[in-house]
Design a protein around this motif. Structure first.
Motif, short mmCIF file in Angstrom:
data_model
loop_
_atom_site.label_atom_id
_atom_site.label_comp_id
_atom_site.label_asym_id
_atom_site.label_seq_id
_atom_site.Cartn_x
_atom_site.Cartn_y
_atom_site.Cartn_z
N MET A 1 0.83 -1.20 0.00
CA MET A 1 0.00 0.00 0.00
C MET A 1 0.87 1.26 0.00
O MET A 1 0.68 2.17 -0.81
CB MET A 1 -0.90 0.01 1.23
CG MET A 1 -1.66 1.31 1.46
SD MET A 1 -2.52 1.35 3.05
CE MET A 1 -1.13 1.48 4.18
N LEU A 2 1.86 1.31 0.90
CA LEU A 2 2.70 2.50 1.02
C LEU A 2 3.61 2.67 -0.20
O LEU A 2 3.92 3.79 -0.61
CB LEU A 2 3.54 2.43 2.30
CG LEU A 2 2.74 2.50 3.60
CD1 LEU A 2 3.66 2.27 4.80
CD2 LEU A 2 2.02 3.83 3.73
N ALA A 3 4.05 1.56 -0.78
CA ALA A 3 4.94 1.63 -1.94
C ALA A 3 4.22 2.17 -3.17
O ALA A 3 4.68 3.12 -3.81
CB ALA A 3 5.53 0.25 -2.24
N THR A 4 3.07 1.58 -3.51
CA THR A 4 2.35 2.02 -4.71
C THR A 4 1.70 3.39 -4.50
O THR A 4 1.78 4.26 -5.36
CB THR A 4 1.27 0.99 -5.10
OG1 THR A 4 0.43 0.74 -3.96
CG2 THR A 4 1.91 -0.32 -5.54
N GLY A 5 1.04 3.56 -3.34
CA GLY A 5 0.41 4.84 -3.06
C GLY A 5 1.43 5.95 -2.89
O GLY A 5 1.24 7.08 -3.37
N GLY A 6 2.53 5.64 -2.20
CA GLY A 6 3.58 6.64 -2.01
C GLY A 6 4.24 7.05 -3.30
O GLY A 6 4.54 8.23 -3.52
N SER A 7 4.46 6.09 -4.19
CA SER A 7 5.07 6.40 -5.49
C SER A 7 4.20 7.36 -6.28
O SER A 7 4.70 8.31 -6.91
CB SER A 7 5.29 5.11 -6.29
OG SER A 7 5.81 5.37 -7.57
N ALA A 8 2.88 7.14 -6.25
CA ALA A 8 1.95 8.03 -6.98
C ALA A 8 2.00 9.44 -6.40
O ALA A 8 2.06 10.43 -7.14
CB ALA A 8 0.53 7.48 -6.91
N VAL A 9 1.99 9.55 -5.07
CA VAL A 9 2.03 10.87 -4.41
C VAL A 9 3.33 11.60 -4.71
O VAL A 9 3.34 12.79 -5.06
CB VAL A 9 1.86 10.71 -2.88
CG1 VAL A 9 2.14 12.03 -2.16
CG2 VAL A 9 0.45 10.22 -2.55
N GLY B 191 5.45 -0.22 -14.69
CA GLY B 191 6.38 0.54 -15.51
C GLY B 191 5.83 1.87 -15.98
O GLY B 191 6.54 2.88 -16.00
N VAL B 192 4.54 1.89 -16.35
CA VAL B 192 3.96 3.13 -16.87
C VAL B 192 3.32 3.99 -15.79
O VAL B 192 2.97 5.15 -16.04
CB VAL B 192 2.91 2.83 -17.98
CG1 VAL B 192 3.55 2.10 -19.14
CG2 VAL B 192 1.73 2.05 -17.43
N ALA B 193 3.15 3.45 -14.57
CA ALA B 193 2.50 4.21 -13.50
C ALA B 193 3.18 5.55 -13.21
O ALA B 193 2.49 6.57 -13.08
CB ALA B 193 2.42 3.36 -12.22
N PRO B 194 4.53 5.61 -13.10
CA PRO B 194 5.16 6.91 -12.87
C PRO B 194 4.89 7.91 -13.99
O PRO B 194 4.76 9.11 -13.74
CB PRO B 194 6.66 6.58 -12.77
CG PRO B 194 6.71 5.14 -12.39
CD PRO B 194 5.53 4.53 -13.07
N TYR C 84 2.44 12.87 -15.87
CA TYR C 84 1.65 13.61 -16.85
C TYR C 84 0.39 14.20 -16.21
O TYR C 84 -0.04 15.30 -16.57
CB TYR C 84 1.26 12.72 -18.02
CG TYR C 84 2.44 12.22 -18.83
CD1 TYR C 84 3.58 13.00 -18.99
CD2 TYR C 84 2.44 10.96 -19.42
CE1 TYR C 84 4.67 12.55 -19.71
CE2 TYR C 84 3.51 10.50 -20.15
CZ TYR C 84 4.63 11.29 -20.29
OH TYR C 84 5.71 10.84 -20.99
N TYR C 85 -0.19 13.46 -15.25
CA TYR C 85 -1.37 13.97 -14.56
C TYR C 85 -1.00 15.18 -13.70
O TYR C 85 -1.70 16.21 -13.71
CB TYR C 85 -1.97 12.87 -13.69
CG TYR C 85 -3.14 13.32 -12.85
CD1 TYR C 85 -4.27 13.89 -13.43
CD2 TYR C 85 -3.11 13.19 -11.46
CE1 TYR C 85 -5.34 14.31 -12.65
CE2 TYR C 85 -4.18 13.60 -10.68
CZ TYR C 85 -5.29 14.16 -11.28
OH TYR C 85 -6.34 14.57 -10.51
N GLY C 86 0.12 15.09 -12.99
CA GLY C 86 0.57 16.23 -12.19
C GLY C 86 0.95 17.42 -13.05
O GLY C 86 0.74 18.58 -12.67
N THR D 235 -4.77 4.28 -9.36
CA THR D 235 -3.80 4.57 -8.29
C THR D 235 -2.83 5.65 -8.74
O THR D 235 -2.53 6.59 -8.01
CB THR D 235 -3.02 3.30 -7.91
OG1 THR D 235 -3.92 2.32 -7.37
CG2 THR D 235 -1.95 3.60 -6.87
N ALA D 236 -2.32 5.51 -9.97
CA ALA D 236 -1.37 6.49 -10.50
C ALA D 236 -2.00 7.86 -10.65
O ALA D 236 -1.31 8.89 -10.54
CB ALA D 236 -0.84 6.01 -11.86
#
Length: 443
Positions: free
Chosen positions: A69-77, A293-296, A301-303, A379-380
């Motif tokens: 949870m913290l890895a995927t959610g944190g990476s998006a944030v 791979g494409v999540a970042p 691009y969203y940010g 998530t991303a």
């Protein structure tokens, strides 16, 4: 900005694959050496030990759920903040979230040992299988913190333009795991406990390298004096709750599979489920690797509010997943018998169960990729609620319904059909959510 070279490139299939292929290779290799782990155990110890690994899987998934949870959610944030040019703040948050993972790892390890005596009570396991379970889990829990760090550093290396390094770490860890499996089990006769130690040491490679890499200031993301921001922790937890839910309910569903198989077939059925899960995990790793791979890129691009690139990235991704789906289904059908024979000989009752089950479960590969990508995309895009709804419905609600209803109607074949049926139901929900939120995110 430091990361413009990769994120400002045109969104083409070639550039997307350059970014995603190392991650795909990494996840495929990780699933491969998990399969090899099972291969050594089943061939050098026996299918009872293979059953034990599957019986301990739910506990292991529960232990790693919060880290996921913290890895995927944190990476998006963090990558969203990078896209907003808040570089220093993103690095402070990165360090803070890594420290949170270390604390979580210590707590979860302690809880695991405290509950060890009661974990396998009530399963009506044979003394031999229960002994294998305790021996495996006891050794595995020692590596809780390194495994949680590995989960985090894997994603953060990808976000920091170091996907190739993440791949190298995974390959090195996998090779180390395979070598130590043979040495600990065959040479030193350490049994299933040796397999757990080999797995833990293999996972630790990424953790050790990550500490070194992110300790250097030249890295896009690196350790900086952390700042406690409760909102960052809350956002990371919210954005990544779908991945945590997936890990949690995967453990629950695995337990349901095991209990149902124990009821219908016995411990041979659990071994067959284990083999099929290896095959599905190997195929699904292609989709998971691509989504990671494409999540970042999606987050960046969203940010950045670059909706043209975001829209094109999503469109190309759906085509890539469609192609991978067709290839994996064909390969799984063609290679069913050779794959199963690696784990169980044709004269073993586990063999026929696994062959039949794999042919039925393979149908699910038509749908899994789209469901994984849809959840990962939300998530991303920092919409953890929708992502959680998709993941929870797919992994728990739909699986629970199909696991209860289909075996009652069709017996053992109903157990195998539960996964394709649940994934098809999840695909309908994923399509609905993607269409509903298309205008909000402009993809």
């Amino acid at each position: 900005m430091e990361n413009q070279n990769v994120y400002e490139k045109p969104v083409t299939l070639k550039n997307i694959l350059k970014f995603a292929v190392p991650t795909i290779a990494m996840t495929v290799f990780m699933s491969f050496y998990t399969m090899v782990d099972g291969l050594f155990v089943s061939n050098l110890i026996g299918t009872d030990a293979l059953s034990a690994i599957n019986l301990t899987a739910p506990i292991i998934q529960l232990v790693t759920a919060i880290s996921t949870m913290l890895a995927t959610g944190g990476s998006a944030v963090i990558m969203k903040k990078m896209g907003e040019h808040k570089t220093d703040e993103a690095r402070e948050d990165f360090t803070f979230l890594i420290l949170v993972n270390v604390v979580v790892g210590i707590v979860m390890c302690a809880v695991g040992y405290l509950m060890m005596d009661s974990i396998f009570a009530g399963m009506n396991l044979s003394a031999g299988v229960e002994g294998y379970c305790v021996a495996y889990l006891t050794r595995y829990l020692v590596f809780t913190v390194p495994i949680l760090l590995m989960n985090n550093f894997t994603l953060y290396m990808i976000a920091s333009e170091k996907a190739s390094l993440s791949l190298i770490c995974s390959v090195a860890g996998g090779v180390l795991n395979m070598v130590l499996d043979f040495v600990f089990i065959s040479v030193f006769d350490m049994g299933i406990g040796g397999a757990a130690i080999a797995t833990g040491l293999g996972y630790s490679v990424t953790a050790v390298v990550g500490l070194f890499v992110f300790g250097q200031k030249k890295s896009l993301l690196h350790f900086k004096k952390p700042v406690f921001r409760i909102r960052v922790l809350a956002n990371a937890a919210t954005n990544g709750c779908s991945e945590m839910a997936t890990a949690l309910v995967t453990g629950i569903i695995t337990m349901m599979f095991n209990w149902t198989m124990l009821h219908y077939v016995g411990e041979d059925g659990v071994a067959a489920v284990t083999i099929i899960m290896y095959v599905l995990m190997f195929a699904s790793s292609l989709y998971t690797g691509y989504s990671y791979g494409v999540a970042p890129m999606l987050s960046f691009y969203y940010g950045e509010k670059n909706y043209g690139k975001l829209k094109k990235l999503v469109a190309v991704s759906l085509k890539v997943i469609a192609v991978i789906s067709v290839i994996t289904v064909i390969a799984s059908f063609v290679l069913t018998r050779p794959l199963v024979s690696v784990f169980a000989r044709p004269d073993n009752p586990v063999y026929d169960l696994a062959v039949t089950g794999n042919k039925i479960c393979t149908v699910a590969l038509f749908f899994i990729g789209f469901n994984i990508f849809a959840s990962g995309m939300f998530t991303a895009l920092s919409n953890g609620v929708v992502s959680a709804i998709l993941a929870f419905s797919r992994s728990f609600v739909f699986m629970l319904v199909t696991m209860i209803v289909l075996p009652l109607l069709l017996g053992v074949n109903g157990i195998w059909l539960a996964t394709p049926a649940a994934e098809l139901m999840a695909l309908s929900l994923s399509a609905f959510m993607c269409l509903r939120y298309r205008k909000r995110y402009n993809y």
